[in-house]
Enzyme design. Structure first.
Site, PDB file in Angstrom:
ATOM      1  N   LYS A 152       0.723  -1.230  -0.304  1.00 26.91           N
ATOM      2  CA  LYS A 152       0.136   0.097   0.100  1.00 26.91           C
ATOM      3  C   LYS A 152       1.160   1.127   0.139  1.00 26.91           C
ATOM      4  O   LYS A 152       0.207   2.214  -0.801  1.00 26.91           O
ATOM      5  CB  LYS A 152      -0.979  -0.092   1.181  1.00 26.91           C
TER       6      LYS A 152
ATOM      7  N   LYS B 266      -7.405 -12.847  -6.490  1.00 24.73           N
ATOM      8  CA  LYS B 266      -8.459 -13.174  -5.511  1.00 24.73           C
ATOM      9  C   LYS B 266      -9.498 -11.724  -5.604  1.00 24.73           C
ATOM     10  O   LYS B 266      -9.306 -10.425  -5.772  1.00 24.73           O
ATOM     11  CB  LYS B 266      -7.734 -12.711  -3.462  1.00 24.73           C
TER      12      LYS B 266
ATOM     13  N   LYS C  80     -13.089  -6.608  -2.231  1.00 21.01           N
ATOM     14  CA  LYS C  80     -13.572  -5.415  -1.528  1.00 21.01           C
ATOM     15  C   LYS C  80     -13.382  -3.982  -2.314  1.00 21.01           C
ATOM     16  O   LYS C  80     -13.966  -3.501  -3.049  1.00 21.01           O
ATOM     17  CB  LYS C  80     -13.880  -5.020  -0.590  1.00 21.01           C
TER      18      LYS C  80
END
Length: 332
Positions: free
Chosen positions: A116, A197, A200
């Site tokens: 991140k 994956k 969200k």
């Protein structure tokens, strides 16, 4: 089984408002199954959400949406402690104390932090300390087990490291939490990229990636219709053919059939037929959740009262742990 003898579980989901079928099959469905077996604390971790920029109105709506989805998926607030993280100030208080005993080097090695941070021009202290807050969430309730996905294993292991360091410095205080991974197998991937994956965060800004729990049938059908497949035509579970295997995995999760039965069912068919069948299965599988969500949403004030009561129930456990911690470090 007496309440006091049950093992305690803590888990939570950020209020992004983009919960998808993978969140349900990998987490929420399993939480529902544990409600009578364990002492469950299920949280909406809104303090974690603000480690990246958020629109306040969107965040507030996301908190309510995720809370309603917990209930729509079968979480019973009479059988578990369900609450919003920020409604218990002990989370932030314990986080600060744990910050003060956690080496920075431990945080800088975290895989999610590094990925991140590499994507941002400026990194906040909150993003660096994110895993310490996660440790505080777990340790505050003296959780025995933390059900998480493989991507969160490192964070729970860090919580164990922090608990162990605190216990060595100040005496036995925290239960050492155990990672509890979901059963191997059903890992749902992004429909636009079956190498990654289903996420969200991606679901929030990229159409065609995820099957969101509140998507209407026409959107679900369109998303599945555009799903990436493979160059061949054979419809079988094959780890080297990611697109088709992902669709078959979703179909298996929704129908409960064996791999052999599914492969027999689709033998000789094309991808168009597979996608129609997967769409039908997904729509029916998610229908009870969407219907229950609509019912709950139509009851003004209900979710506010559920969350108020949940925070109240969490209070004595959180307060007891924080009082013990503050006393041991010399603040109380």
């Amino acid at each position: 089984m007496a309440f006091e003898t049950r093992k305690r579980v803590f888990s939570g989901i950020q209020p992004s408002g983009n919960l998808h079928i993978g969140n349900y099959t990998g987490a929420l469905r399993n939480w529902v199954r544990q409600q009578d077996e364990r002492d469950c604390f299920f949280c909406i971790v809104d303090l974690h959400a603000i480690t990246v920029p958020q629109e306040p109105a969107v965040l507030r709506q996301g908190i309510r949406e995720v809370a309603l989805l917990y209930l729509a998926c079968g979480i019973d607030p009479a059988r578990v402690t369900m609450f919003v993280q920020s409604h218990r100030p002990e989370h932030a208080q314990l986080c600060w104390i744990l910050d003060c005993v956690t080496p920075v080097g431990w945080l800088e090695r975290m895989t999610q932090y590094k990925s991140k941070a590499a994507a941002q021009a400026s990194v906040s202290a909150g993003l660096l300390a994110y895993p310490v807050l996660q440790a505080a969430d777990i340790l505050l309730y003296q959780a025995d087990y933390v059900p998480v996905g493989e991507d969160q294993r490192q964070h729970v292991e860090l919580a164990r490291d922090i608990a162990g360091r605190f216990n060595r410095l100040f005496g036995e205080t925290f239960v050492m939490p155990q990672v509890e991974l979901p059963a191997v197998g059903a890992r749902i991937k992004g429909l636009d990229d079956p190498t990654a994956k289903m996420s969200k965060s991606v679901a929030g800004h990229k159409a065609g990636h995820a099957l969101r729990l509140l998507d209407p049938p026409d959107v679900l059908r369109k998303t599945i219709g555009r799903a990436v497949t493979d160059s061949g035509r054979e419809i079988r579970f094959n780890p080297e053919r990611l697109g088709v295997t992902n669709l078959l995995t979703i179909y298996q999760l929704c129908t409960g059939q064996t791999q052999a039965a599914i492969e027999s069912q689709f033998e000789g068919q094309g991808y168009a037929g597979l996608k129609r069948a997967v769409a039908d299965a997904v729509i029916e599988y998610l229908r009870p959740i969407r219907e229950r969500y609509s019912e709950l949403e139509a009851e003004p004030g209900y979710i506010d009262e559920v969350l108020r009561q949940g925070a109240e129930r969490a209070g004595p456990v959180a307060a007891e742990t924080l009082e013990m911690v503050t006393e041991r470090v010399g603040l109380g």
